[in-house]
Structure formats: C-alpha cells, structure tokens
Design a protein around this motif. Structure first.
Motif, PDB file in Angstrom:
ATOM      1  N   ILE A  78      47.515  42.859  36.199  1.00 42.91           N
ATOM      2  CA  ILE A  78      47.477  43.630  37.450  1.00 42.91           C
ATOM      3  C   ILE A  78      46.035  43.845  37.902  1.00 42.91           C
ATOM      4  CG2 ILE A  78      47.989  45.878  38.472  1.00 42.91           C
ATOM      5  CD1 ILE A  78      50.468  45.992  36.678  1.00 42.91           C
ATOM      6  N   LEU A  79      45.164  44.183  36.956  1.00 40.27           N
ATOM      7  CA  LEU A  79      43.757  44.393  37.294  1.00 40.27           C
ATOM      8  C   LEU A  79      43.102  43.097  37.764  1.00 40.27           C
ATOM      9  CD1 LEU A  79      41.529  46.488  37.400  1.00 40.27           C
ATOM     10  CD2 LEU A  79      41.003  45.982  35.011  1.00 40.27           C
ATOM     11  N   THR A  80      43.449  41.993  37.115  1.00 44.59           N
ATOM     12  CA  THR A  80      42.906  40.694  37.507  1.00 44.59           C
ATOM     13  C   THR A  80      43.322  40.328  38.926  1.00 44.59           C
ATOM     14  OG1 THR A  80      42.958  39.934  35.214  1.00 44.59           O
ATOM     15  CG2 THR A  80      42.816  38.251  36.907  1.00 44.59           C
ATOM     16  N   ALA A  81      44.597  40.560  39.245  1.00 46.01           N
ATOM     17  CA  ALA A  81      45.080  40.265  40.599  1.00 46.01           C
ATOM     18  C   ALA A  81      44.397  41.182  41.621  1.00 46.01           C
ATOM     19  CB  ALA A  81      46.590  40.435  40.663  1.00 46.01           C
ATOM     20  N   ALA A  82      44.197  42.441  41.270  1.00 51.31           N
ATOM     21  CA  ALA A  82      43.544  43.376  42.197  1.00 51.31           C
ATOM     22  C   ALA A  82      42.097  42.959  42.465  1.00 51.31           C
ATOM     23  CB  ALA A  82      43.593  44.794  41.617  1.00 51.31           C
ATOM     24  N   VAL A  83      41.385  42.585  41.409  1.00 53.60           N
ATOM     25  CA  VAL A  83      39.988  42.157  41.571  1.00 53.60           C
ATOM     26  C   VAL A  83      39.931  40.845  42.356  1.00 53.60           C
ATOM     27  CG1 VAL A  83      37.936  41.379  40.335  1.00 53.60           C
ATOM     28  CG2 VAL A  83      39.223  43.344  39.491  1.00 53.60           C
ATOM     29  N   GLY A  84      40.848  39.919  42.053  1.00 51.11           N
ATOM     30  CA  GLY A  84      40.899  38.670  42.809  1.00 51.11           C
ATOM     31  C   GLY A  84      41.191  38.896  44.274  1.00 51.11           C
ATOM     32  N   LEU A  85      42.050  39.879  44.570  1.00 52.94           N
ATOM     33  CA  LEU A  85      42.362  40.209  45.962  1.00 52.94           C
ATOM     34  C   LEU A  85      41.136  40.763  46.675  1.00 52.94           C
ATOM     35  CD1 LEU A  85      44.533  40.484  48.164  1.00 52.94           C
ATOM     36  CD2 LEU A  85      45.041  42.753  47.250  1.00 52.94           C
ATOM     37  N   VAL A  86      40.374  41.601  45.997  1.00 52.18           N
ATOM     38  CA  VAL A  86      39.147  42.159  46.592  1.00 52.18           C
ATOM     39  C   VAL A  86      38.175  41.042  46.943  1.00 52.18           C
ATOM     40  CG1 VAL A  86      37.095  43.536  46.111  1.00 52.18           C
ATOM     41  CG2 VAL A  86      39.350  44.424  45.511  1.00 52.18           C
ATOM     42  N   LEU A  87      37.983  40.115  46.021  1.00 50.25           N
ATOM     43  CA  LEU A  87      37.034  39.023  46.269  1.00 50.25           C
ATOM     44  C   LEU A  87      37.487  38.123  47.408  1.00 50.25           C
ATOM     45  CD1 LEU A  87      35.881  37.799  42.734  1.00 50.25           C
ATOM     46  CD2 LEU A  87      34.453  38.749  44.545  1.00 50.25           C
ATOM     47  N   THR A  88      38.752  37.724  47.401  1.00 47.98           N
ATOM     48  CA  THR A  88      39.236  36.805  48.430  1.00 47.98           C
ATOM     49  C   THR A  88      39.263  37.465  49.804  1.00 47.98           C
ATOM     50  OG1 THR A  88      41.504  37.424  47.812  1.00 47.98           O
ATOM     51  CG2 THR A  88      40.611  35.403  46.866  1.00 47.98           C
ATOM     52  N   TYR A  89      39.651  38.735  49.849  1.00 45.19           N
ATOM     53  CA  TYR A  89      39.713  39.401  51.150  1.00 45.19           C
ATOM     54  C   TYR A  89      38.312  39.725  51.674  1.00 45.19           C
ATOM     55  CZ  TYR A  89      41.742  42.111  54.921  1.00 45.19           C
ATOM     56  OH  TYR A  89      42.130  42.555  56.165  1.00 45.19           O
ATOM     57  N   ALA A  90      37.395  40.009  50.753  1.00 42.19           N
ATOM     58  CA  ALA A  90      36.008  40.220  51.184  1.00 42.19           C
ATOM     59  C   ALA A  90      35.461  38.962  51.842  1.00 42.19           C
ATOM     60  CB  ALA A  90      35.151  40.613  49.986  1.00 42.19           C
ATOM     61  N   ASN A  91      35.782  37.828  51.305  1.00 39.50           N
ATOM     62  CA  ASN A  91      35.345  36.558  51.881  1.00 39.50           C
ATOM     63  C   ASN A  91      35.985  36.323  53.244  1.00 39.50           C
ATOM     64  OD1 ASN A  91      34.043  33.985  51.926  1.00 39.50           O
ATOM     65  ND2 ASN A  91      35.983  33.055  51.303  1.00 39.50           N
ATOM     66  N   ARG A  92      37.258  36.739  53.382  1.00 35.10           N
ATOM     67  CA  ARG A  92      37.959  36.536  54.650  1.00 35.10           C
ATOM     68  C   ARG A  92      37.406  37.448  55.745  1.00 35.10           C
ATOM     69  NH1 ARG A  92      43.154  34.520  56.005  1.00 35.10           N
ATOM     70  NH2 ARG A  92      43.981  35.377  57.947  1.00 35.10           N
ATOM     71  N   VAL A  93      37.091  38.692  55.376  1.00 26.63           N
ATOM     72  CA  VAL A  93      36.639  39.664  56.379  1.00 26.63           C
ATOM     73  C   VAL A  93      35.194  39.422  56.781  1.00 26.63           C
ATOM     74  CG1 VAL A  93      36.135  42.109  56.756  1.00 26.63           C
ATOM     75  CG2 VAL A  93      38.283  41.425  55.684  1.00 26.63           C
ATOM     76  N   SER A  94      34.306  39.290  55.797  1.00 28.81           N
ATOM     77  CA  SER A  94      32.884  39.208  56.107  1.00 28.81           C
ATOM     78  C   SER A  94      32.435  37.802  56.484  1.00 28.81           C
ATOM     79  CB  SER A  94      32.065  39.696  54.914  1.00 28.81           C
ATOM     80  OG  SER A  94      32.201  38.804  53.830  1.00 28.81           O
ATOM     81  N   ARG A  95      33.042  36.792  55.810  1.00 28.53           N
ATOM     82  CA  ARG A  95      32.653  35.382  56.023  1.00 28.53           C
ATOM     83  C   ARG A  95      31.150  35.165  55.848  1.00 28.53           C
ATOM     84  NH1 ARG A  95      36.765  32.361  57.417  1.00 28.53           N
ATOM     85  NH2 ARG A  95      38.624  33.295  58.352  1.00 28.53           N
ATOM     86  N   GLN A  96      30.561  35.936  54.951  1.00 28.79           N
ATOM     87  CA  GLN A  96      29.145  35.777  54.629  1.00 28.79           C
ATOM     88  C   GLN A  96      29.010  34.745  53.505  1.00 28.79           C
ATOM     89  OE1 GLN A  96      26.473  37.285  56.000  1.00 28.79           O
ATOM     90  NE2 GLN A  96      27.670  38.498  57.459  1.00 28.79           N
ATOM     91  N   PRO A  97      28.008  33.869  53.569  1.00 28.83           N
ATOM     92  CA  PRO A  97      27.804  32.908  52.468  1.00 28.83           C
ATOM     93  C   PRO A  97      27.613  33.586  51.122  1.00 28.83           C
ATOM     94  CG  PRO A  97      26.469  32.325  54.390  1.00 28.83           C
ATOM     95  CD  PRO A  97      27.047  33.675  54.666  1.00 28.83           C
TER      96      PRO A  97
END
Length: 553
Positions: free
Chosen positions: A340-359
């Motif tokens: 559960i923690l792994t999925a939550a952390v993975g979600l944070v990383l992937t969504y951060a990339n989607r929202v910010s789109r910063q390199p």
C-alpha cells in the motif's frame, strides 16, 4: 512555477531522497578506513566471488535467452496442439521464488532424494561411489535451477514484441524466399533485440540479488559474500565495500541494456498487425514444439511443486502450528503495509510528473525506480545504519525528556524492513500507475481545473476512480514481491521475527526440508495470482489492439 507545482516538486524530491539514502549511506560506510579488512577481502573473497558470480550470470543468461526467446517464437508464430495453454503457462515459473525451487531440487536430486533412491533400487547400487550422478549442490545446479525460474522475464518481453510485429514485414520476407529459420534470425530477432535486452537484464539482476538458492547450493557469489562478511565476519565496512562492487555490476548491466538498443529505432509504417502469418506444425515438428514448451514448465514449476505437495501431504498437522500462523501473519502484514505504501509513493511520483511536467520531476521518477535494480543485501546494509542511528537519537531524546526508553523503535518494529521493501519495489508500482495515468486524456484535467478543482481534488475525484484497477494491480504485484523477498528480510528482520520466506530459509539451513514445505507452498500459491493476472492482461491487451486495428482496416 505555481504554488501547486512547487508542492508536487517537493514531494517528488522527498521520495527521491528516501530512495537515495541507503545508497549514500553505503558509499559513506565503504569510504571508512578499513584497510586490513578490505585487503583481506580483495585477496581472498572478492576474486572467487567475482568469478563465481560471473559464471553464474553467464550460465543463467544463456538458459534464459535460449528458452525465453525460443518458446516466445513458437507460441507466437507456430500452430501446434497445446499452444494456447503454453501461451500463458510458460509464465508460471515466475510465481515461484528461486530459493523455493532450489529447496525442492535439493530434495529431489540429493543422495537421499527420490531420483537417486530410485536409481539405486533399479540397478542395485549401495554407495554413491558405485555410480555417477550430477551434483545438485554446485554452480551447475544453481545455473540449471535459476535459469528455468528466470526465463519468463525474457519470454514475456520477447513474446510481446513478436505479437506486435508487422505482418506486412513478415509477408515481404516470405515473398523474398525467407524460410522459417531465416525469417526468425534475419527479421524477427533483430527487431526484438531491445525487448530481449530488457528481459535479459531483469533476469540478470534477479540472479545477482539471489541469496537463498546460492546458499542452498553452496555457491559463494557476491551476494553471499556480503551476507557472510557482515554476519559471520562482523565487518560492516567490508560488507559495504563488497556491496559497492555489486552496485558497479548492476549499473554496468543497466548501461549495457541501454547501450545495446541506443541506435535501435524501429517504426511500423502500417496498421496491419492482426492475422500474423503462422506455421502449422504436424507430426514430429509439432511433437518437438510441444516438448520444447512443456519442458520449462515441468522443470521450473511442476516438479518442484510436486515435491512440495509430497511433504505437505505428510505435514498437514503443521497447518495449525503457532509458529507457522505467526510467520504467515508477519508476512501478510509486512507485505500488505509495504504494498500500500509503495503504491501511494508511486502515485505521488507519477502524479507529480503529470501536474508539473518539469524535467526535474521526471528525473525524480527515474531515480526512484532504480531501487528495483539494487540487490536486497545492498539495501539492507545501506538502511540499517541510518535507521539504527535514528533509533538511538529517538531513544536518547525520550530518555532525556520523559525518562522513557524506546529502544530500537524502527528496526525492532519491522519499519526498516517495510522501508527496504518500498525502495526495492517502488519501480513496480511506479510503472503500473504511470501507464494507467498515461491513458487518461489531459482534457479531463483541464475540465476539472476549469470547474475550480485543485490538482489534489482532481486526483481524488477524477483520476483515482479511473485508475482504480491499475492501482489495485500495482498493490497486488508489490504485495507478492514483498512476500517472496528474502535477502533484505534476513538481514533487517527484528529479533525472533519470522516470515514465510525466512521459515523456508531456516528449514533448508537446518537440512530439515520438510519443515519448510508448507511455508514454501503458501508463497507459491500467493505468487500464482499476479502471474495469472499478468498473463490474462497481456493477452487481453493484444486482442484489444489487434481487433481495433483490424476494424480500422
């Protein structure tokens, strides 16, 4: 940069720092002056460990390459009895950890096992000096066992590439007179090289990470040497230096995989993928294809499972053993928490990339995914020191402020082990969730923001309902990986804390193999779930793609 972009950027940076902390700690420990220890390891342990590891990886690589690519081509391009069953059944060995297969084969092929017992009964032999039988507790035995467990990594990636190859390219090759063998070696195989390189590198990293199988077979690899140096020689600095050597090998594998496909850019200029040309096999050729596909399943799953079932049938009373129930509860609670923690952390990383789109955020995702390539023993060395230091700081603070001794709060509770699981398997959930979010059109984000939703509310109200199946799949895959993980579990588990994996390892270490049969079978049964799901998902994805392309044509 907006305030929300900055928040997601900081979140990605924090996750990345937690992933890099064990590696930075490892480098710091390895840099400590331990000249005498390192010189001893350099002259005695390291040369043998490097040579053994290289031979093991070369042998396993050859088996996984030959079996994985060969069976992928047969089930994709040939028609013979049983092909549809083999299409998914060839993935089943992936459900069984290498140490359980090793555990089973030692019992099957050892002097007291059924194979040698039957041989002595049939020919009247009384002592092992009267006949020759291959020694399973050897480097060759480790190569054989690990090769037939890890080949699905190559099979899975290669099969996906073969399924999506262009039918037009194959038709043109046939028109030019290419037979089946020439078509395979001159057209299909070069196009599949990137996928083969990915699958082979995954198999090699799993081979490097293994500690259970090599211990059972008495093979002194780098992983075993790290464990032995830390636990038996009581030299953490020496273990860290050996672990850094392993990291160099891991990064070399990653570089080789990237380098192998750096100039490979294959694009399909047609949408015609459905109806791949195939070869109908009959007679001896059909029998040969059937045997070639059945043999890896028999060696990698059926024979070991049969041996486990034999033991389990004689130890059913152990199902209510408090020690087994405790180990099962420990495994399930640790694996579920980490998943559960792994999925939550993975979600944070992937969504951060989607929202910010910063390199920078995209770089954070790639760095955080590197944990999957780091062997469990290496992570354990890098995690124990900072977690133990944090435990001591908390303990001293609580004593000075409240007069309460907390002891090893993090390491002693298993939190350090959960941390290791999250770092090790973050790439699994990150890849799953990233692919799920990529299928959601950005127009939905824009519409939600137009209606006044923040990025967080958009995630909760829009994206989470849409990616729920992907999120559950990520949790399931991480859960099973955590259930099977052995190297980090052995080194970071609290005192007198057993899991199903360590129960199997302890039983084999004591040469009481029957005691570990039920825990081993439970791990296998849990591991079958994601493998079956993976097989069904990949097959459904291919059918969906080909049906859409066929309808467009």
């Amino acid at each position: 940069m907006t305030r929300e972009d900055a928040i997601w950027l900081i979140a990605g940076a924090i996750v990345t720092l937690f992933v890099l902390l064990p590696l930075a700690t490892l480098a710091f420990i390895a840099a400590e002056p331990a000249t005498a220890v390192w010189q001893h390891l350099l002259s005695t342990v390291l040369p043998e460990a490097l040579a053994t590891t290289a031979l093991l990886m070369a042998g396993v690589g050859a088996i996984t390459l030959f079996v994985g690519v060969g069976t992928a081509w047969l089930v994709t391009m040939c028609r013979f009895p049983g092909r549809r069953i083999f299409d998914w059944a060839l993935l089943i060995p992936l459900a069984v950890p290498t140490y359980i297969i090793a555990f089973s084969y030692v019992e099957l092929l050892d002097f007291t096992g059924p194979a040698q017992t039957a041989l002595r009964t049939v020919f009247g032999f009384r002592t092992p000096r009267e006949y020759w039988f291959p020694e399973i507790r050897s480097l060759g035995g480790a190569i054989f066992v690990m090769g037939f467990v890890l080949y699905p990594y190559v099979y899975l990636t290669t099969r996906a590439t073969f399924l999506l190859q262009s039918a037009s390219a194959l038709d043109v090759s046939r028109t030019l007179g290419a037979g089946p063998l020439r078509l395979f070696f001159r057209v299909a195989l070069p196009l599949a090289r990137p996928a083969i390189a990915v699958g082979l590198s995954l198999a090699m990293m799993e081979c490097l990470n293994d500690i259970g199988a090599v211990t059972f077979f008495g093979v002194k690899t780098l992983t075993f040497s790290v464990y032995d140096t830390w636990v038996n020689r009581s030299s953490l600095a020496g273990a860290a230096q050996l672990a850094c050597t392993m990291l160099v090998i891991v990064f070399a594998l990653l570089w080789a995989e990237r380098h192998a496909r750096r100039h490979q850019r294959f694009h399909v200029a047609t949408t015609r993928h459905a109806g791949l040309p195939s070869y109908s096999l009959t007679g001896a050729r059909a029998a040969g294809a059937w045997f070639a596909c059945a043999l890896p399943i028999v060696l990698g799953f059926l024979l070991p499972s049969w041996q486990l079932l034999q033991y389990v049938s004689r130890r059913l009373d152990d199902l209510t053993d408090p020690a087994l129930l405790s180990a099962t509860f420990n495994s399930l609670s640790l694996a579920l928490s980490a998943a559960i923690l792994t999925a939550a952390v993975g979600l944070v990383l992937t969504y951060a990339n989607r929202v910010s789109r910063q390199p920078t955020v995209r770089l954070f995702g790639r760095i955080a995914s590197i944990g999957y390539a780091v062997p469990g023993t290496v992570l354990a060395v890098g995690i124990l020191i900072p977690m133990a230091a944090l435990d001591n700081a908390i303990d001293s603070t609580m004593k000075s402020l409240f007069g309460v001794a907390t002891g090893l709060l993090i390491v002693g509770s298993g939190a350090a082990l959960v941390y290791a699981y999250v770092v090790r398997f973050l790439a699994v959930s990150y890849g799953q969730i990233e692919s799920g979010l990529a299928k959601i059109t950005p127009n939905l984000d824009m519409a939600a923001r137009t209606l006044g939703r923040t990025s967080l509310r958009t995630l909760i109200e829009v994206h989470l309902p849409l990616i729920r199946p992907v999120l559950l799949s990520a949790i399931l895959l991480a859960f099973v990986d955590c259930m099977k993980e052995l190297p980090a579990t052995i080194l970071l588990r609290p005192f007198n804390f057993e899991t199903l994996a360590t129960s199997v390892y302890n039983a084999a270490s004591r040469e009481v193999f029957a005691d570990g049969a039920i825990p081993a079978l439970l791990i296998v049964l849990v591991g079958l779930v994601p493998v079956i799901l993976l097989a069904r998902t990949s097959a459904a994805t291919y059918r969906d793609r080909t049906s859409r392309r066929a309808s467009r044509n």
